[in-house]
Design a protein around this motif. Structure first.
Motif, PDB file in Angstrom:
ATOM      1  N   LEU A 492       0.831  -1.199   0.000  1.00 48.86           N
ATOM      2  CA  LEU A 492       0.000   0.000   0.000  1.00 48.86           C
ATOM      3  C   LEU A 492       0.869   1.254   0.000  1.00 48.86           C
ATOM      4  O   LEU A 492       0.562   2.232  -0.692  1.00 48.86           O
ATOM      5  CB  LEU A 492      -0.935  -0.007   1.209  1.00 48.86           C
ATOM      6  CG  LEU A 492      -2.029  -1.085   1.198  1.00 48.86           C
ATOM      7  CD1 LEU A 492      -2.801  -1.075   2.522  1.00 48.86           C
ATOM      8  CD2 LEU A 492      -2.983  -0.873   0.029  1.00 48.86           C
ATOM      9  N   THR A 493       1.936   1.240   0.751  1.00 56.02           N
ATOM     10  CA  THR A 493       2.846   2.397   0.793  1.00 56.02           C
ATOM     11  C   THR A 493       3.451   2.652  -0.578  1.00 56.02           C
ATOM     12  O   THR A 493       3.576   3.807  -1.024  1.00 56.02           O
ATOM     13  CB  THR A 493       3.959   2.149   1.826  1.00 56.02           C
ATOM     14  OG1 THR A 493       3.362   1.971   3.120  1.00 56.02           O
ATOM     15  CG2 THR A 493       4.918   3.332   1.872  1.00 56.02           C
ATOM     16  N   ALA A 494       3.794   1.571  -1.287  1.00 56.84           N
ATOM     17  CA  ALA A 494       4.366   1.707  -2.627  1.00 56.84           C
ATOM     18  C   ALA A 494       3.362   2.317  -3.609  1.00 56.84           C
ATOM     19  O   ALA A 494       3.751   2.937  -4.592  1.00 56.84           O
ATOM     20  CB  ALA A 494       4.834   0.346  -3.134  1.00 56.84           C
ATOM     21  N   LEU A 495       2.078   2.155  -3.290  1.00 58.17           N
ATOM     22  CA  LEU A 495       1.016   2.709  -4.133  1.00 58.17           C
ATOM     23  C   LEU A 495       0.570   4.087  -3.648  1.00 58.17           C
ATOM     24  O   LEU A 495      -0.432   4.621  -4.127  1.00 58.17           O
ATOM     25  CB  LEU A 495      -0.192   1.767  -4.152  1.00 58.17           C
ATOM     26  CG  LEU A 495       0.022   0.397  -4.803  1.00 58.17           C
ATOM     27  CD1 LEU A 495      -1.159  -0.522  -4.525  1.00 58.17           C
ATOM     28  CD2 LEU A 495       0.235   0.549  -6.313  1.00 58.17           C
ATOM     29  N   ALA A 496       1.323   4.666  -2.692  1.00 50.48           N
ATOM     30  CA  ALA A 496       0.982   5.968  -2.102  1.00 50.48           C
ATOM     31  C   ALA A 496      -0.395   5.926  -1.444  1.00 50.48           C
ATOM     32  O   ALA A 496      -1.164   6.893  -1.492  1.00 50.48           O
ATOM     33  CB  ALA A 496       1.046   7.064  -3.147  1.00 50.48           C
ATOM     34  N   SER A 497      -0.685   4.774  -0.813  1.00 48.98           N
ATOM     35  CA  SER A 497      -1.970   4.584  -0.138  1.00 48.98           C
ATOM     36  C   SER A 497      -1.713   4.293   1.340  1.00 48.98           C
ATOM     37  O   SER A 497      -0.748   3.594   1.678  1.00 48.98           O
ATOM     38  CB  SER A 497      -2.726   3.411  -0.771  1.00 48.98           C
ATOM     39  OG  SER A 497      -4.050   3.350  -0.287  1.00 48.98           O
ATOM     40  N   PRO A 498      -2.535   4.822   2.248  1.00 50.51           N
ATOM     41  CA  PRO A 498      -2.294   4.624   3.685  1.00 50.51           C
ATOM     42  C   PRO A 498      -2.320   3.155   4.075  1.00 50.51           C
ATOM     43  O   PRO A 498      -3.095   2.372   3.516  1.00 50.51           O
ATOM     44  CB  PRO A 498      -3.461   5.376   4.347  1.00 50.51           C
ATOM     45  CG  PRO A 498      -3.962   6.328   3.305  1.00 50.51           C
ATOM     46  CD  PRO A 498      -3.721   5.659   2.004  1.00 50.51           C
ATOM     47  N   PRO A 499      -1.509   2.748   5.041  1.00 51.15           N
ATOM     48  CA  PRO A 499      -1.527   1.362   5.517  1.00 51.15           C
ATOM     49  C   PRO A 499      -2.826   1.075   6.259  1.00 51.15           C
ATOM     50  O   PRO A 499      -3.527   1.988   6.689  1.00 51.15           O
ATOM     51  CB  PRO A 499      -0.322   1.284   6.454  1.00 51.15           C
ATOM     52  CG  PRO A 499      -0.118   2.691   6.910  1.00 51.15           C
ATOM     53  CD  PRO A 499      -0.503   3.557   5.750  1.00 51.15           C
ATOM     54  N   ILE A 500      -3.176  -0.195   6.390  1.00 56.17           N
ATOM     55  CA  ILE A 500      -4.377  -0.568   7.138  1.00 56.17           C
ATOM     56  C   ILE A 500      -3.971  -0.996   8.545  1.00 56.17           C
ATOM     57  O   ILE A 500      -2.904  -1.575   8.764  1.00 56.17           O
ATOM     58  CB  ILE A 500      -5.162  -1.693   6.442  1.00 56.17           C
ATOM     59  CG1 ILE A 500      -4.280  -2.945   6.216  1.00 56.17           C
ATOM     60  CG2 ILE A 500      -5.724  -1.203   5.115  1.00 56.17           C
ATOM     61  CD1 ILE A 500      -5.050  -4.135   5.656  1.00 56.17           C
ATOM     62  N   THR A 501      -4.843  -0.694   9.497  1.00 57.93           N
ATOM     63  CA  THR A 501      -4.577  -1.052  10.900  1.00 57.93           C
ATOM     64  C   THR A 501      -5.554  -2.089  11.410  1.00 57.93           C
ATOM     65  O   THR A 501      -5.404  -2.589  12.527  1.00 57.93           O
ATOM     66  CB  THR A 501      -4.669   0.203  11.781  1.00 57.93           C
ATOM     67  OG1 THR A 501      -5.965   0.789  11.625  1.00 57.93           O
ATOM     68  CG2 THR A 501      -3.596   1.210  11.388  1.00 57.93           C
ATOM     69  N   GLN A 502      -6.576  -2.384  10.606  1.00 53.25           N
ATOM     70  CA  GLN A 502      -7.535  -3.428  10.968  1.00 53.25           C
ATOM     71  C   GLN A 502      -7.984  -4.134   9.701  1.00 53.25           C
ATOM     72  O   GLN A 502      -7.761  -3.649   8.593  1.00 53.25           O
ATOM     73  CB  GLN A 502      -8.737  -2.840  11.700  1.00 53.25           C
ATOM     74  CG  GLN A 502      -9.482  -1.775  10.916  1.00 53.25           C
ATOM     75  CD  GLN A 502     -10.584  -1.128  11.748  1.00 53.25           C
ATOM     76  OE1 GLN A 502     -10.607  -1.246  12.962  1.00 53.25           O
ATOM     77  NE2 GLN A 502     -11.498  -0.444  11.079  1.00 53.25           N
TER      78      GLN A 502
END
Length: 623
Positions: A492-502
């Motif tokens: 997700l980080t590589a896609l400039a998208s926030p990581p998920i926490t759940q």
């Protein structure tokens, strides 16, 4: 001597071809007239089909079984998806065609269509009996009997071509104007006006210096217009960009008195959104340059369409203008630019089926209704052809509402509001444009095309199979749970998208605007989709779920209002409280539904309530 047909179509342009093909394919014995058979489906102005809001019309024509998209796919030599970086509601395909190949391909389609006859002739007059058309007479005196007639004459009604002070009666440069029929429509009592359009010069490619111009090539992987097209042509031709100069503007300003547009010779109304070069220079004096696009007119011709250089000045001034543009310093003009004036019939005199209110069995489609553009004309032709046959069959009319199709928006606008300038389709005209996208036209309309008998059952079954895959694909995305992990969050980080926490699901990830369907490859549970159509629909339906749902809810009110029919013989003079202005408008438009009544300019809630009350009283009286 005479011949008899179910339907006559007068004019073989884009509207006429679609009208005639639909009529014949639905089983009616049809005759298509054109003044010159070699100009059937001629692209008389630019070499392109589609563009902003217009591609939606082309896709809708295709979904209903029309021909424009198929012929474009077979003859296109340049492909672009406009607004590719924006949302799907405003993305539009534009294809440049080989103009002669387009004409020949459509002509062959028309010639080989069962039930469709073709005649080179000038129709001089309609034969009318008791307020109904029963036939037409050509210039040789030959009589053609008919149950329905569709007029699709484009710019030919009293057409007048202007080049400087030169005026030539012509439907387009080099072709005869239709005078007798134009005069008869006025004599019959139709409200007829004048409009103006124009076309730029055609230049010789070998005389142009392309070396210093910006080149634009086709998209690498273009999508076809037609659902049935399996492969596009491989030949490609580039376009080039240049622009006018200070010298261009000086030549025009110093010689504006020679423009028939500015000298008062031209009386017809032109389109604000597509001004001539004289207009652009005089109205936008602060601009230092205006864009010029050079487009090839075909593979086997030297002719280049000089988009942006349209004018009606004398030829000697046209040469000065052309030679003042970068890259065109030595350019040879093969065909001069010109303006053309022509008659149109105010479309508020038409029913929603495009049948005239004044003469039963007479339908009008295309530029005769005050529109501009190949696509707008073709959509009207298809609509008129279908409805003429439906009327012959004693079947209910074919009518779509504004939430179902761009062509419905256009036709409702025309018959409800009328026109005061050439009408062109814009995305802004469609209230429900997010659900009226070019990519889902087949989903919206192919079932109706199949019911009409214009779409092959096999193609509809193919679409239904794709729809099943879309439904299954969305369901699968919702069923696959994705838990936080270093691998997932790194992706997700590589896609400039926030990581998920759940925990979430694939559907939730795909809803993120920065993530495309194939970006999820490698995530456990993700399934590849080999069909581009299925993949695109899954992605759009997922990302825009909330917006689409709200638009569907908004269409419910429209559909409720469209269900409230107004009797065709409703007498507005008996409605108390209506102003004279609204009474005149309502009588002229004769809206078919309360929804259409609401869209009449100047309509008030009080007037709508008064009409509803009177309708209710009449219902109680007749019980």
């Amino acid at each position: 001597m005479s011949d008899n047909y179910d339907i006559l179509v007068i004019g073989g342009g884009h509207a006429g071809c679609e009208a005639a093909l639909a009529s014949a394919r639905m089983g009616a014995k049809t005759l298509l007239f054109n003044i010159n058979l070699d100009s059937i489906a001629l692209m008389s102005c630019n070499p392109a089909i589609g563009g902003l809001a217009k591609s939606q019309l082309v896709k809708e024509i295709d979904a209903l079984g029309g021909e424009m998209g198929k012929v474009t796919d077979k003859t296109a030599v340049h492909f672009r998806l406009l607004n590719a970086s924006k949302g799907p509601a405003v993305q539009s395909t534009r294809m440049q065609c080989d103009k002669q190949l387009y004409r020949l391909t459509m002509k062959a389609t028309v010639e080989n269509q069962q039930n469709l006859h073709i005649r080179q002739a000038m129709v001089e007059s309609l034969i009318i009996e008791d307020g109904r058309v029963i036939g037409a007479l050509d210039s040789s005196g030959f009589l053609y009997g008919a149950k329905k007639i569709i007029i699709t004459t484009g710019t030919f009604l009293n057409g007048l071509v202007h080049i400087g002070t030169s005026q030539t009666p012509s439907g387009r440069a080099g072709e005869l104007a239709s005078v007798g029929l134009a005069n008869q429509l006025k004599q019959l009592g139709f409200d007829v006006g004048r409009m103006k359009t124009g076309t730029p010069p055609r230049l010789r490619a070998s005389s142009i210096d392309f070396s210093g111009l910006e080149r634009q090539d086709s998209d690498a992987q273009p999508a076809p217009f037609s659902f049935t097209t399996k492969a596009l042509r491989t030949e490609r031709l580039p376009s080039y960009f240049t622009g006018t100069s200070a010298e261009t503007h000086r030549v025009i300003r110093d010689n504006i008195q020679h423009s028939p547009l500015y000298s008062g010779v031209i009386k017809g109304v032109g389109a604000r959104y597509c001004p001539s070069l004289e207009d652009k220079v005089m109205r936008f004096g602060e601009r230092q340059s205006h864009p010029v696009v050079l487009e090839h007119e075909g593979i086997d011709t030297q002719e280049i369409y000089a988009k942006g250089l349209g004018n009606s000045l004398p030829l000697e001034l046209q040469y000065q203008i052309v030679h003042s543009v970068k890259g065109l310093e030595q350019a040879e003009i093969m065909r001069p630019a010109y303006a053309i004036e022509y008659d149109f019939v105010q479309p508020s005199q038409l029913k929603i089926t495009l049948e005239t209110k004044l003469i039963s069995g007479l339908y009008l489609a295309g530029q005769i209704n005050g529109t501009s553009g190949y696509e707008e004309a073709a959509a009207q032709g298809l609509w008129a052809g279908i409805n003429a046959v439906r009327s012959l069959q004693g079947a209910p009319p074919f009518i779509l509402d504004r939430s179902e199709a761009y062509m419905a928006v256009m036709i409702d606008d025309l018959v409800t509001r009328g026109v005061d300038e050439p009408y062109r389709m814009f995305t802004s005209r469609a209230e429900y444009r997010l659900i009226l996208r070019e990519d889902n036209a087949v989903i919206r309309l192919m079932g109706k095309g199949c019911e009409l008998g214009l779409v092959d059952q096999a193609h509809y079954l193919d679409l239904q199979d794709k729809m099943n895959h879309i439904t299954q694909g969305i369901a699968h995305l919702k069923s696959v749970s994705v838990k936080p992990s270093p691998e997932i969050n790194a992706k997700l980080t590589a896609l400039a998208s926030p990581p998920i926490t759940q925990a979430t699901n694939l559907y939730g990830l795909l809803k993120r605007h920065e993530i495309a369907y194939d970006d999820l490859a490698g995530v456990p549970g993700w399934e590849a989709q080999s069909d581009p159509f299925v993949k695109k629909q899954i992605e759009i339906e997922t990302k825009y779920e909330g917006y689409i749902k709200r638009q569907f809810e908004a269409t419910k009110k429209l559909k409720d209002q469209e269900k409230k029919k107004i009797p065709p013989d409703f007498d507005y003079s008996q409605v108390p409280g209506l102003s004279n202005e609204l009474r005149i408008k309502l009588t002229r438009v004769a809206p078919a539904t309360i929804g259409q009544m609401e869209r009449i300019p100047g309509m008030t809630e009080g007037a709508i309530s008064a009409v509803l009350i009177m309708m209710k009283k009449q219902e109680l009286t007749t019980k």
